[in-house]
Design a protein around this motif. Structure first.
Motif, short mmCIF file in Angstrom:
data_model
loop_
_atom_site.label_atom_id
_atom_site.label_comp_id
_atom_site.label_asym_id
_atom_site.label_seq_id
_atom_site.Cartn_x
_atom_site.Cartn_y
_atom_site.Cartn_z
N UNK A 277 35.71 -18.49 17.75
CA UNK A 277 35.15 -16.99 18.47
C UNK A 277 35.37 -15.88 17.51
N UNK A 278 34.37 -15.11 17.13
CA UNK A 278 34.45 -14.22 16.11
C UNK A 278 34.39 -12.80 16.79
N UNK A 279 35.44 -12.01 16.63
CA UNK A 279 35.12 -10.63 17.41
C UNK A 279 34.99 -9.71 16.24
N UNK A 280 34.96 -8.36 16.55
CA UNK A 280 34.79 -7.20 15.67
C UNK A 280 33.84 -6.16 16.03
N UNK B 229 26.04 -18.12 19.96
CA UNK B 229 26.09 -17.28 21.06
C UNK B 229 26.59 -15.67 20.56
N UNK B 230 25.56 -14.81 20.68
CA UNK B 230 25.89 -13.45 20.77
C UNK B 230 26.36 -12.80 21.93
N UNK C 277 29.90 -21.68 18.45
CA UNK C 277 30.45 -20.58 17.96
C UNK C 277 29.91 -19.16 18.81
N UNK C 278 30.89 -18.35 19.35
CA UNK C 278 30.63 -17.29 19.90
C UNK C 278 31.00 -15.84 19.13
N UNK C 279 30.05 -15.04 18.97
CA UNK C 279 30.42 -13.87 18.32
C UNK C 279 29.96 -12.67 18.92
N UNK D 239 28.10 -13.95 9.70
CA UNK D 239 29.06 -14.91 9.32
C UNK D 239 29.19 -16.13 10.24
N UNK D 240 28.89 -16.04 11.73
CA UNK D 240 28.75 -16.92 12.50
C UNK D 240 27.28 -17.82 12.06
#
Length: 373
Positions: A162-165, A188-189, A263-265, A174-175
């Motif tokens: 999980x990539x937040x920001x 997934x975005x 990967x969800x960002x 990055x994802x």
């Protein structure tokens, strides 16, 4: 040089246009050098082929030039493969090892294989040899990470990253990079999830969904009692994130059922989301927050975005820059409170990638090697 190189690349299976394009890139990369030796040309060609066409084409080129000797890797299922220095380097890099060190290690391992295992090597023996050499040259931390990836590949466990920001910090890029290196086919975005939700929930019902994350405060009741812009930005964002998070959690539950890593960002991945997930213990969840530490850097990212994604031009973001910066401060405070790692994305992409992979590999190791430790 370009003509000769084009013909050489056609011999390894490239079409004329592909070979000509790759040769042109190599020529441009070396144009500034006063003197060029054959080894430099070959190394530059290898890098271009690996980036443009993948490690298999790069290995074919090396073989056509008489370098290096190929070593067969035997697998229990009979699906043997050839040892690839490029693929092996990638495997070291996802442990958090720098590109240069990984390149040196890949070269050393190949030389060892040529010297001691010319007839081929069993996959498990190769892994043990790699761990020994990584341990000797880089230390226990990276050797442990390499062992963790090996164990994960042999298990049925699911990896969720999980990539937040805040907007513009580089989450999507990055994802995509992580997905390529880890061979994760599902990404997934949250922006796309929000777009789907917008078609299902009209602005009359959920107005905050129909603004950008940093403008969702415009949907608030002006008489709601929030007397500071920062507080209104945070409340509007949280209302939108609450809606999108429902879709994120549903997506994660489906991923768990299918045992497929994902990967969800997106800006809607709040650091506190981990506290609200109810996934099985065999699902490895790795959350992280991507951020920048200078306003100048974030503005430069927005300017770069206008060149690569014209429909997401810089003006809208720069006009709302203060709100975006405030949103990042909110997210970093949440991450610190929730104990979620914060990775600073500077303009040196390679160093950011090293930190991210080190973080992910370490988290995987903590999960899959617990019993061994």
């Amino acid at each position: 040089m370009r003509g000769i190189l084009t013909r050489s690349l056609q011999k390894v299976g490239l079409t004329f246009s592909e070979a000509y394009g790759a040769a042109s890139i190599v020529r441009n990369q070396l144009a500034s050098k006063e003197t060029i030796i054959t080894a430099q040309i070959r190394e530059e060609v290898s890098q271009v082929l690996a980036a443009q066409f993948g490690p298999a084409t790069e290995e074919q080129y090396r073989l056509s030039r008489g370098q290096p000797i190929w070593i067969r890797v035997y697998r229990k299922d009979g699906d043997d493969v050839w040892f690839s220095r490029t693929i092996f380097r990638y495997r070291l890099e996802i442990c958090g090892i720098s590109h240069s060190t990984a390149e040196e290690l890949a070269h050393s391992v190949h030389e060892r294989l040529v010297s001691e295992y010319p007839g081929g090597i069993d996959r498990e023996d190769l892994h043990r040899l790699a761990c020994q050499m990584v341990l000797a040259q880089t230390g226990d931390y990276f050797a442990r990470n390499l062992e963790a990836w090996h164990k994960l590949a042999q298990s049925d466990r699911t990896l969720v990253i999980l990539i937040g920001g805040a907007p513009g910090v580089g989450k999507s890029a990055m994802a995509a990079h992580i997905a390529t290196r880890l061979n994760i086919t599902r990404t997934q975005s949250t922006d796309m999830l929000r777009e789907v939700l917008r078609t299902l929930r009209p602005p009359e019902l959920v107005p905050e969904l129909h603004f950008s994350s940093f403008e969702a405060w415009r949907a608030l009741d002006p008489d709601a009692g929030k007397d500071t812009t920062a507080a209104r930005v945070e409340e509007g964002y949280n209302r939108q994130a609450n809606e999108v998070e429902l879709a994120v959690r549903a997506l994660l539950e489906r991923s768990q059922q299918e045992q497929l890593s994902i990967i969800i960002e997106g800006v809607h991945i709040r650091p506190s989301i981990v506290e609200r997930l109810s996934l099985d213990s065999d699902v490895i969840v790795v959350p992280l927050l991507l951020a920048v530490n200078r306003k100048k850097t974030l503005k430069s990212f927005f300017k770069g975005r206008s060149l690569t994604a014209r429909r997401r031009g810089r003006k809208h973001y720069l006009d709302n820059f203060d709100a975006i910066w405030q949103l990042q401060e909110t997210l970093t405070h949440q991450a610190e409170h929730s104990g979620i790692p914060i990775v600073i994305n500077d303009e040196e992409e390679t160093s950011t990638s090293v930190r991210v992979f080190s973080l992910i590999a370490s988290a995987v190791a903590d999960c899959v090697l617990t019993d061994q430790d």
